[in-house]
Design a protein around this motif. Sequence first.
Motif, PDB file in Angstrom:
ATOM      1  N   PHE A 198      -9.849  -0.300 -22.809  1.00  0.00           N
ATOM      2  CA  PHE A 198     -11.025  -0.530 -21.978  1.00  0.00           C
ATOM      3  C   PHE A 198     -10.985   0.244 -20.671  1.00  0.00           C
ATOM      4  O   PHE A 198     -12.009   0.433 -20.019  1.00  0.00           O
ATOM      5  N   GLN A 199      -9.796   0.654 -20.242  1.00  0.00           N
ATOM      6  CA  GLN A 199      -9.621   1.311 -18.958  1.00  0.00           C
ATOM      7  C   GLN A 199      -8.896   2.631 -19.146  1.00  0.00           C
ATOM      8  O   GLN A 199      -8.374   2.911 -20.226  1.00  0.00           O
ATOM      9  N   GLY A 200      -8.845   3.457 -18.125  1.00  0.00           N
ATOM     10  CA  GLY A 200      -8.274   4.784 -18.257  1.00  0.00           C
ATOM     11  C   GLY A 200      -6.807   4.903 -17.949  1.00  0.00           C
ATOM     12  O   GLY A 200      -6.151   5.862 -18.368  1.00  0.00           O
ATOM     13  N   GLY A 201      -6.277   3.943 -17.200  1.00  0.00           N
ATOM     14  CA  GLY A 201      -4.872   4.035 -16.845  1.00  0.00           C
ATOM     15  C   GLY A 201      -4.596   5.165 -15.868  1.00  0.00           C
ATOM     16  O   GLY A 201      -5.500   5.856 -15.400  1.00  0.00           O
ATOM     17  N   ILE A 202      -3.321   5.367 -15.582  1.00  0.00           N
ATOM     18  CA  ILE A 202      -2.875   6.411 -14.662  1.00  0.00           C
ATOM     19  C   ILE A 202      -1.717   7.155 -15.305  1.00  0.00           C
ATOM     20  O   ILE A 202      -0.731   6.545 -15.716  1.00  0.00           O
ATOM     21  N   ASN A 203      -1.841   8.455 -15.427  1.00  0.00           N
ATOM     22  CA  ASN A 203      -0.768   9.328 -15.922  1.00  0.00           C
ATOM     23  C   ASN A 203      -0.416   9.094 -17.388  1.00  0.00           C
ATOM     24  O   ASN A 203       0.692   9.415 -17.818  1.00  0.00           O
ATOM     25  N   VAL A 204      -1.349   8.530 -18.173  1.00  0.00           N
ATOM     26  CA  VAL A 204      -1.095   8.319 -19.604  1.00  0.00           C
ATOM     27  C   VAL A 204      -2.351   8.695 -20.414  1.00  0.00           C
ATOM     28  O   VAL A 204      -2.863   7.897 -21.193  1.00  0.00           O
ATOM     29  N   PRO A 205      -2.850   9.929 -20.283  1.00  0.00           N
ATOM     30  CA  PRO A 205      -4.111  10.271 -20.949  1.00  0.00           C
ATOM     31  C   PRO A 205      -4.039  10.186 -22.460  1.00  0.00           C
ATOM     32  O   PRO A 205      -5.000   9.755 -23.108  1.00  0.00           O
ATOM     33  N   GLY A 206      -2.928  10.594 -23.056  1.00  0.00           N
ATOM     34  CA  GLY A 206      -2.801  10.516 -24.508  1.00  0.00           C
ATOM     35  C   GLY A 206      -2.805   9.078 -24.996  1.00  0.00           C
ATOM     36  O   GLY A 206      -3.474   8.741 -25.976  1.00  0.00           O
ATOM     37  N   TYR A 207      -2.069   8.231 -24.313  1.00  0.00           N
ATOM     38  CA  TYR A 207      -2.000   6.818 -24.675  1.00  0.00           C
ATOM     39  C   TYR A 207      -3.357   6.153 -24.507  1.00  0.00           C
ATOM     40  O   TYR A 207      -3.796   5.380 -25.373  1.00  0.00           O
ATOM     41  N   ALA A 208      -4.046   6.440 -23.404  1.00  0.00           N
ATOM     42  CA  ALA A 208      -5.371   5.863 -23.185  1.00  0.00           C
ATOM     43  C   ALA A 208      -6.346   6.302 -24.277  1.00  0.00           C
ATOM     44  O   ALA A 208      -7.151   5.496 -24.767  1.00  0.00           O
ATOM     45  N   ALA A 209      -6.282   7.562 -24.661  1.00  0.00           N
ATOM     46  CA  ALA A 209      -7.160   8.051 -25.717  1.00  0.00           C
ATOM     47  C   ALA A 209      -6.849   7.379 -27.049  1.00  0.00           C
ATOM     48  O   ALA A 209      -7.752   6.978 -27.794  1.00  0.00           O
ATOM     49  N   ALA A 210      -5.560   7.254 -27.363  1.00  0.00           N
ATOM     50  CA  ALA A 210      -5.175   6.637 -28.632  1.00  0.00           C
ATOM     51  C   ALA A 210      -5.584   5.174 -28.683  1.00  0.00           C
ATOM     52  O   ALA A 210      -6.122   4.702 -29.700  1.00  0.00           O
ATOM     53  N   LYS A 211      -5.348   4.442 -27.605  1.00  0.00           N
ATOM     54  CA  LYS A 211      -5.676   3.017 -27.618  1.00  0.00           C
ATOM     55  C   LYS A 211      -7.185   2.789 -27.552  1.00  0.00           C
ATOM     56  O   LYS A 211      -7.683   1.780 -28.077  1.00  0.00           O
ATOM     57  N   SER A 212      -7.937   3.697 -26.946  1.00  0.00           N
ATOM     58  CA  SER A 212      -9.395   3.624 -27.047  1.00  0.00           C
ATOM     59  C   SER A 212      -9.823   3.862 -28.491  1.00  0.00           C
ATOM     60  O   SER A 212     -10.755   3.217 -28.984  1.00  0.00           O
ATOM     61  N   GLY A 213      -9.126   4.764 -29.162  1.00  0.00           N
ATOM     62  CA  GLY A 213      -9.392   4.990 -30.582  1.00  0.00           C
ATOM     63  C   GLY A 213      -9.100   3.776 -31.436  1.00  0.00           C
ATOM     64  O   GLY A 213      -9.830   3.483 -32.390  1.00  0.00           O
ATOM     65  N   ILE A 214      -8.051   3.036 -31.102  1.00  0.00           N
ATOM     66  CA  ILE A 214      -7.730   1.812 -31.837  1.00  0.00           C
ATOM     67  C   ILE A 214      -8.860   0.799 -31.704  1.00  0.00           C
ATOM     68  O   ILE A 214      -9.210   0.093 -32.661  1.00  0.00           O
ATOM     69  N   ALA A 215      -9.463   0.704 -30.523  1.00  0.00           N
ATOM     70  CA  ALA A 215     -10.598  -0.207 -30.343  1.00  0.00           C
ATOM     71  C   ALA A 215     -11.742   0.182 -31.271  1.00  0.00           C
ATOM     72  O   ALA A 215     -12.335  -0.676 -31.946  1.00  0.00           O
ATOM     73  N   GLY A 216     -12.059   1.459 -31.313  1.00  0.00           N
ATOM     74  CA  GLY A 216     -13.125   1.910 -32.194  1.00  0.00           C
ATOM     75  C   GLY A 216     -12.792   1.737 -33.657  1.00  0.00           C
ATOM     76  O   GLY A 216     -13.652   1.352 -34.467  1.00  0.00           O
ATOM     77  N   LEU A 217     -11.539   2.007 -34.016  1.00  0.00           N
ATOM     78  CA  LEU A 217     -11.115   1.860 -35.405  1.00  0.00           C
ATOM     79  C   LEU A 217     -11.186   0.402 -35.845  1.00  0.00           C
ATOM     80  O   LEU A 217     -11.605   0.095 -36.972  1.00  0.00           O
ATOM     81  N   THR A 218     -10.783  -0.506 -34.975  1.00  0.00           N
ATOM     82  CA  THR A 218     -10.862  -1.939 -35.295  1.00  0.00           C
ATOM     83  C   THR A 218     -12.295  -2.324 -35.650  1.00  0.00           C
ATOM     84  O   THR A 218     -12.554  -2.996 -36.658  1.00  0.00           O
ATOM     85  N   ARG A 219     -13.246  -1.899 -34.843  1.00  0.00           N
ATOM     86  CA  ARG A 219     -14.645  -2.245 -35.080  1.00  0.00           C
ATOM     87  C   ARG A 219     -15.180  -1.542 -36.327  1.00  0.00           C
ATOM     88  O   ARG A 219     -15.919  -2.132 -37.120  1.00  0.00           O
ATOM     89  N   ALA A 220     -14.813  -0.284 -36.492  1.00  0.00           N
ATOM     90  CA  ALA A 220     -15.321   0.479 -37.640  1.00  0.00           C
ATOM     91  C   ALA A 220     -14.855  -0.124 -38.965  1.00  0.00           C
ATOM     92  O   ALA A 220     -15.645  -0.273 -39.907  1.00  0.00           O
ATOM     93  N   LEU A 221     -13.570  -0.459 -39.050  1.00  0.00           N
ATOM     94  CA  LEU A 221     -13.060  -1.046 -40.281  1.00  0.00           C
ATOM     95  C   LEU A 221     -13.645  -2.429 -40.515  1.00  0.00           C
ATOM     96  O   LEU A 221     -13.951  -2.801 -41.651  1.00  0.00           O
ATOM     97  N   ALA A 222     -13.812  -3.206 -39.443  1.00  0.00           N
ATOM     98  CA  ALA A 222     -14.413  -4.536 -39.588  1.00  0.00           C
ATOM     99  C   ALA A 222     -15.833  -4.422 -40.132  1.00  0.00           C
ATOM    100  O   ALA A 222     -16.249  -5.224 -40.978  1.00  0.00           O
ATOM    101  N   ASN A 223     -16.578  -3.449 -39.659  1.00  0.00           N
ATOM    102  CA  ASN A 223     -17.945  -3.264 -40.150  1.00  0.00           C
ATOM    103  C   ASN A 223     -17.971  -3.031 -41.655  1.00  0.00           C
ATOM    104  O   ASN A 223     -18.866  -3.511 -42.358  1.00  0.00           O
TER     105      ASN A 223
END
Length: 258
Positions: A154-179
């Motif tokens: 949900f947030q961007g974090g500090i100094n962890v752009p790859g991790y933030a991108a991956a965990k934002s992807g997990i949020a989208g993947l959770t919703r996509a698979l649930a759909n």
Amino acid sequence: MSGDSAVGFDLTGKLAVVTGARRGIGLALATALAHAGADIIGVSAQLETGGSAVEQAVREAGREFTALPCDFADRQAVARLARTLGELEHPVDILINNAGTIARAPAAEHSDADWDHVLTVDLTSQFQLTREIGRGMLARGSGKVIFTASLLSFQGGINVPGYAAAKSGIAGLTRALANEWAGRGVNVNAIVPGYIATDNTRALREDPARNAAILERIPAGRWGRPQDLGGLAVFLASPASDYVHGALIPVDGGWLGR
């Protein structure tokens, strides 16, 4: 759910796969599921084939344990893991996608190698394994998939752009698979840990300024413990959550409500 409401949380006879199970959050989730009655297959890159902390915890709960080492940075290794799990006599009832890694560097200094490694471990491999195990769940018309998301879903974090991108992807993947899967008997949800005292957050806890700033923001006034996530994992893995789909549920001491 009828009769004693506790029956809805009973995992007796279920088989759960917990990735990233060697320590920290994964160890706590595997332990909680075992105490609820599930047998456990623990998966981690460096998981000992015998005598691990997670094996000891599961066996002390009276459940069966199997160790399967797997490097989630290696897509072929993940494919082999999926084949092994697909050939089990007892199918996988519960899949906990908890394996993960983090790389800390300012975005302008975040290397391609770090980006690729974090995205592979934290997102691509999660989809790859879930896709393969999910096919069997869909064929049977039942199953529980639980991702470990993050506040940085949900947030961007500090100094962890790859991790933030991956965990934002997990949020989208959770919703996509649930759909796609909710109407076919498979629940897909995510636990959203707050700031939990694990190896991944040691650098933050050892930085006096960052540690103080984080604690000031948490209404509960403390860092979370891995075991704080266990109750939610049992709920999402159990029949009690049969009408819960595509949810990202924070366990964060109130951080997101601040």
